[in-house]
Design a protein around this motif. Sequence first.
Motif, PDB file in Angstrom:
ATOM      1  N   TYR A 182       0.810  -1.212   0.000  1.00  0.00           N
ATOM      2  CA  TYR A 182       0.000   0.000   0.000  1.00  0.00           C
ATOM      3  C   TYR A 182       0.844   1.263   0.000  1.00  0.00           C
ATOM      4  N   ASP A 216      -6.712   4.896   1.647  1.00  0.00           N
ATOM      5  CA  ASP A 216      -5.587   4.363   0.873  1.00  0.00           C
ATOM      6  C   ASP A 216      -4.522   3.659   1.700  1.00  0.00           C
ATOM      7  N   PHE A 217      -4.648   3.710   3.033  1.00  0.00           N
ATOM      8  CA  PHE A 217      -3.604   3.081   3.845  1.00  0.00           C
ATOM      9  C   PHE A 217      -4.133   2.512   5.156  1.00  0.00           C
TER      10      PHE A 217
END
Length: 434
Positions: free
Chosen positions: A163, A179-180
């Motif tokens: 990621y 996103d993480f």
Amino acid sequence: MQHETSACPAGHGTRKIEGAEGTEGIEGTEGTEVADLREREPVTLPTARASGCPFNPPAGLGELRDDQAPLVRMRYPDGHIGWLATGYDTVRSLFADSRFSARYELMHYPFADIGELPPAPVGDMTGMDAPEHTRYRKLLVGKFTVRRMRALTERVEEITAEYLDAMERKGGPLDLVKDFAQPIPALMICELLGVPSRDREMFQEWTLQLTTLVSDQQAQYEAMNALGEYVHKLVLNKRVEPTDDLLSDLTTTDLTDEELAGVGSFLLGAGLDTTANMIAHGTFALLSNPDQLAALRDDPALAPQAVEELMRYLTIAHTTVKTATEDVELDGRLIKAGETVTMSIEAANRDPLRFPDPDTLDLHRKATGHLGFGHGIHQCLGQQLARVEMQVALPALVARFPDLRLAVPSEDIPLRTGKNIFGVHNLPVTWGEV
């Protein structure tokens, strides 16, 4: 454009409770007379967090703890008169005392938007007492083996790197939650429960619906139902074709299919939202304390200690409730059978009698003994996995992006204040050239 951030000053947003709950408009009360009156009059739970500081507990909790007592009478939204515990020693004692029940149906909830609760669903250990809780706990605790944790640690490192690579390819600004922070615990729950690779994208979509601001109530309801149905089907498949995962291990116990599905859903809820919020909110706290961010970036070996301090400082699972099943004397006060006690974990973790200078984030602090994972028989079952996820993700993030910064002013970060898990709905970040 780069937005500068700074640490919240110690005690920021707190206030003296002059004319506090139960004393408004009363004349001729001062000094010890006011203190005596406040002791007699129940308080209400402070919930308003100070503007300008997204990390401190609600204003008023510290004053109740320090200026009155660590255990005071409290008026609940439904009219019940129970108790509020804010001191570290008091809250820790309540966690460990078997004379206080965790059963939901016995509770009076301290938040006005949550009414009477039904009994805990099958598999939800949080709302159980012994001996039912003991039966589940004994079956599960042995499944978090050293070998399994070692294997999961390797997967956390691999997933984190994947990621971070994706973030680098995408470029900023982006939402760190989506996103993480959210994918890492979601995929680790997949590993723990043995969700097949072909189903993991669908699984992540459901979990994202449950944990983000953009989802409406109907979408969250549908995602919850879909996840419940999926976990039940997964249990049936593990009965037929077991693999090397926790659910498969549990098929060899005396748990029924319904109980197994309930345990799977419980682990999903317990291990996903809290860890995702800690990674995101922990990053927010570090970005708001540049000296502490630099300390972790310069010394990744500080990670285990840093995680414990962030757990103490943020205390995202901030409040819990128990009900006395018999008369109990605590701190010189008599809690009668049937009375509910609200335990402010965030106030306990900021108790200066236990943690000097508690409103300061200090990654070099020995925060051992914090109550961020609870205490006693209900202490977080998956705390070691949560620690691994944070200890890997946070230093890897700041090492990959040493100039990571907020992409919007800190006051524009949307905070999760309406739930029992405090954190951020999203966290826009960027890096590179200003």
